[in-house]
Design a protein around this motif. Structure first.
Motif, PDB file in Angstrom:
ATOM      1  N   VAL A   1      -4.082  16.103  31.874  1.00 17.17           N
ATOM      2  CA  VAL A   1      -4.749  15.870  30.603  1.00 17.17           C
ATOM      3  C   VAL A   1      -4.169  14.671  29.875  1.00 17.17           C
ATOM      4  CG1 VAL A   1      -5.217  16.854  28.338  1.00 17.17           C
ATOM      5  CG2 VAL A   1      -5.393  18.273  30.379  1.00 17.17           C
ATOM      6  N   GLY A   2      -5.025  13.710  29.568  1.00 17.40           N
ATOM      7  CA  GLY A   2      -4.592  12.544  28.810  1.00 17.40           C
ATOM      8  C   GLY A   2      -3.743  11.583  29.621  1.00 17.40           C
ATOM      9  N   GLY A   3      -3.226  12.040  30.740  1.00 16.91           N
ATOM     10  CA  GLY A   3      -2.380  11.187  31.562  1.00 16.91           C
ATOM     11  C   GLY A   3      -1.043  10.898  30.906  1.00 16.91           C
ATOM     12  N   LEU A   4      -0.765  11.549  29.776  1.00 15.59           N
ATOM     13  CA  LEU A   4       0.451  11.215  29.014  1.00 15.59           C
ATOM     14  C   LEU A   4       1.532  12.260  29.171  1.00 15.59           C
ATOM     15  CD1 LEU A   4      -1.313  10.126  25.708  1.00 15.59           C
ATOM     16  CD2 LEU A   4      -0.165   8.623  27.353  1.00 15.59           C
ATOM     17  N   LEU A   5       1.095  13.461  29.458  1.00 10.45           N
ATOM     18  CA  LEU A   5       2.066  14.544  29.502  1.00 10.45           C
ATOM     19  C   LEU A   5       2.648  14.682  30.899  1.00 10.45           C
ATOM     20  CD1 LEU A   5      -0.116  17.101  27.558  1.00 10.45           C
ATOM     21  CD2 LEU A   5       1.837  15.866  26.666  1.00 10.45           C
ATOM     22  N   LYS A   6       3.890  15.134  30.924  1.00 16.20           N
ATOM     23  CA  LYS A   6       4.502  15.393  32.226  1.00 16.20           C
ATOM     24  C   LYS A   6       4.104  16.789  32.696  1.00 16.20           C
ATOM     25  CE  LYS A   6       8.289  13.855  30.179  1.00 16.20           C
ATOM     26  NZ  LYS A   6       9.705  13.691  29.843  1.00 16.20           N
TER      27      LYS A   6
ATOM     28  N   ASN B   1     -12.286  17.507  28.124  1.00 10.45           N
ATOM     29  CA  ASN B   1     -12.518  16.902  26.805  1.00 10.45           C
ATOM     30  C   ASN B   1     -12.018  17.804  25.679  1.00 10.45           C
ATOM     31  OD1 ASN B   1     -15.853  15.780  27.792  1.00 10.45           O
ATOM     32  ND2 ASN B   1     -13.855  14.853  28.189  1.00 10.45           N
ATOM     33  N   VAL B   2     -12.427  19.067  25.729  1.00  9.55           N
ATOM     34  CA  VAL B   2     -12.087  19.998  24.649  1.00  9.55           C
ATOM     35  C   VAL B   2     -10.588  20.264  24.616  1.00  9.55           C
ATOM     36  CG1 VAL B   2     -12.398  22.384  23.829  1.00  9.55           C
ATOM     37  CG2 VAL B   2     -14.370  21.086  24.664  1.00  9.55           C
ATOM     38  N   PHE B   3     -10.004  20.417  25.793  1.00 10.33           N
ATOM     39  CA  PHE B   3      -8.568  20.698  25.877  1.00 10.33           C
ATOM     40  C   PHE B   3      -7.764  19.528  25.307  1.00 10.33           C
ATOM     41  CE2 PHE B   3      -4.423  20.968  27.915  1.00 10.33           C
ATOM     42  CZ  PHE B   3      -4.115  22.308  27.777  1.00 10.33           C
ATOM     43  N   GLU B   4      -8.169  18.312  25.660  1.00  8.93           N
ATOM     44  CA  GLU B   4      -7.467  17.124  25.152  1.00  8.93           C
ATOM     45  C   GLU B   4      -7.548  17.025  23.631  1.00  8.93           C
ATOM     46  OE1 GLU B   4      -7.541  13.742  28.647  1.00  8.93           O
ATOM     47  OE2 GLU B   4      -9.150  13.737  27.168  1.00  8.93           O
ATOM     48  N   ASP B   5      -8.759  17.246  23.096  1.00  8.76           N
ATOM     49  CA  ASP B   5      -8.934  17.208  21.637  1.00  8.76           C
ATOM     50  C   ASP B   5      -8.036  18.232  20.960  1.00  8.76           C
ATOM     51  OD1 ASP B   5     -10.792  15.275  21.902  1.00  8.76           O
ATOM     52  OD2 ASP B   5     -12.538  16.518  21.335  1.00  8.76           O
TER      53      ASP B   5
END
Ligand code: XMP
Length: 322
Positions: free
Chosen positions: A164-169, A112-116
Motif C-alpha cells: 500500500v502506497g509503496g511507502l510502508l515497510k 484505494n480505500v485502505f490507502e485513504d
C-alpha cells in the motif's frame, strides 16, 4: 519441534523488536480467522500501536461489519477503524457481470480505500506525537485479505500483491497452516465460533451474485445465506462442512403464492467437504435439514420462490460459482 506457546512468545518478541519502542503498524482485517488471529497477536505485542482497518465493501455477509467491530474492538480490545465504502464499491460494480472484472474492481477499490484510511489515521488528532506509521502488516498468518484477491484464470491462479502506497515497510508474520492458525487462535482466546468459521472469499458476495451486483441483490443473498448458515448451525452440522454458502442466480422461475402466480429468482445452496479446497465433494445433508432451509428461504426472503441444491464436486466444478 516447537510448541504453540513458544511460537506465540517468539512471534511477540520478534514483532516488538522489529517495531522498536515507538513503531506503529497498520493492517487490514476481514473478520476471518487469519486476520483476526494476526490482529490479536499484534495487539498482544504492541497494543494500540497496532491499528486495524476493516473495509466494508458492500458485499459482506449480513451484519458482518458490525460483528467484526464487536469481536475485534469490543471483545479483543484491538484498535480498529471500520470504513463504510459500500457506496463506492457498489457504484463501481454496477452492471459488471464478468467474474474476473468483479475481482479486479474489488481488489483495486480495496487498495484505494485502505490507502485513504491509512493516510487519515496518520493525520488524525489521536496520532499526534505518536510517530509515523511505519509498517504494513502483510499477508497475515496465511494469505488473506489483500493477497487473497485472486483471479480465476484459464490455467493459473494469479494473486495480486500490493504494498500500500509503496511507502510502508512490510511486517510479515510467519506463514503457518490453517490448522495451526486455528490452534493459535484458540490459545490467544479467540472464541470457538470464530476460530471454526468457514473461509469467505475476498470478493465476497459479488462472486455469489451471478448477475449484476446491486443493493437489492446483495440484500436478498445476505438474507438467504444467513438463514442457511443459521439452520446448519442449529442442526449441529457446521463443523462437518468445510464451506457452505448461498448463491443468487440471475434467472427467474415461476411459482405460486395463494391464487397468484409468482415469477422470482432462484437460490442455489452449496456445501462442500474438502481438505485443501483443491478438490471438494458436495455434502450430503439430512433431508429434513434441507427441507427446513428451503421452506424458510422461500417463505422469508422476498424475491425468491425456488431453492436448489448444488450436487457438483470439484473438479470439474469449482467451489464458488464464479
Ligand atoms: P474455487 O471456487 O476456486 O474456490 O474452487 C476454492 C476456495 O477459494 C475461495 N476463493 C477465493 N478466495 N478470493 C479469495 O479470497 C477469491 O477471489 C476467491 N475465489 C475463490 C473459495 O471460497 C474456496 O474457499
Amino acid at each position: 519441534h516447537w510448541t504453540m506457546e513458544e511460537f506465540i512468545g517468539k512471534e511477540i518478541a520478534r514483532i516488538r523488536e522489529i517495531c522498536g519502542p515507538a513503531g506503529r503498524v497498520i493492517g487490514a482485517v476481514s473478520g476471518g480467522v487469519d486476520s483476526t488471529v494476526a490482529a490479536k497477536l499484534m495487539h498482544e505485542a504492541i497494543g494500540d500501536r497496532f491499528h486495524a482497518i476493516m473495509v466494508d465493501n458492500g458485499v459482506l455477509r449480513l451484519n458482518e461489519a458490525k460483528q467484526v467491530h464487536e469481536m475485534l474492538n469490543t471483545n479483543l480490545g484491538v484498535n480498529l477503524s471500520v470504513v463504510d465504502a459500500s457506496d463506492l464499491f457498489l457504484s463501481r460494480l454496477e452492471d459488471i457481470e464478468d467474474p474476473e472484472q468483479k475481482r479486479k474492481i474489488i481488489g483495486n477499490t480495496f487498495i484505494n480505500v485502505f490507502e485513504d484510511e491509512a493516510a487519515k489515521i496518520e493525520a488524525s488528532e489521536e496520532s499526534k506525537g505518536k510517530g509515523r506509521v511505519e509498517w504494513l502488516l502483510q499477508g497475515t498468518l496465511y494469505p488473506d485479505v489483500i493477497e487473497s484477491i485472486s483471479f480465476k484464470g484459464p490455467s493459473a491462479t494469479i494473486k495480486t500483491h500490493h504494498n500500500v502506497g509503496g511507502l510502508l515497510k512490510d511486517m510479515k508474520l510467519k506463514l503457518i497452516e490453517p490448522d495451526e492458525v486455528r490452534a493459535l487462535g484458540r490459545l490467544l482466546g479467540i472464541p470457538a465460533p470464530l476460530v471454526q468459521r468457514h473461509p469467505f472469499p475476498g470478493p465476497g458476495l459479488a462472486i455469489r451474485i451471478l448477475g449484476p451486483v446491486n443493493r437489492s441483490q446483495v440484500a436478498i443473498l445476505q438474507q438467504a445465506d444467513s438463514i442457511y448458515i443459521e439452520e446448519i448451525r442449529k442442526a449441529g452440522l457446521y463443523d462437518q462442512i468445510a464451506q457452505a454458502f448461498a448463491v443468487l442466480l440471475p434467472v427467474r422461475a415461476v411459482g405460486v403464492m395463494g391464487d397468484a402466480r409468482t415469477y422470482e429468482q432462484v437460490i442455489a445452496l452449496r456445501a462442500v467437504q474438502s481438505e485443501d479446497f483443491m478438490t471438494a465433494d458436495w455434502y450430503v445433508f439430512p433431508p429434513d435439514v434441507l427441507r427446513r432451509i428451503s421452506s424458510r428461504i422461500t417463505n422469508e426472503v422476498a424475491g425468491i420462490n425456488r431453492v436448489t441444491y448444488d450436487i457438483s464436486s470439484k473438479p470439474p466444478a469449482t467451489v464458488e460459482w464464479l
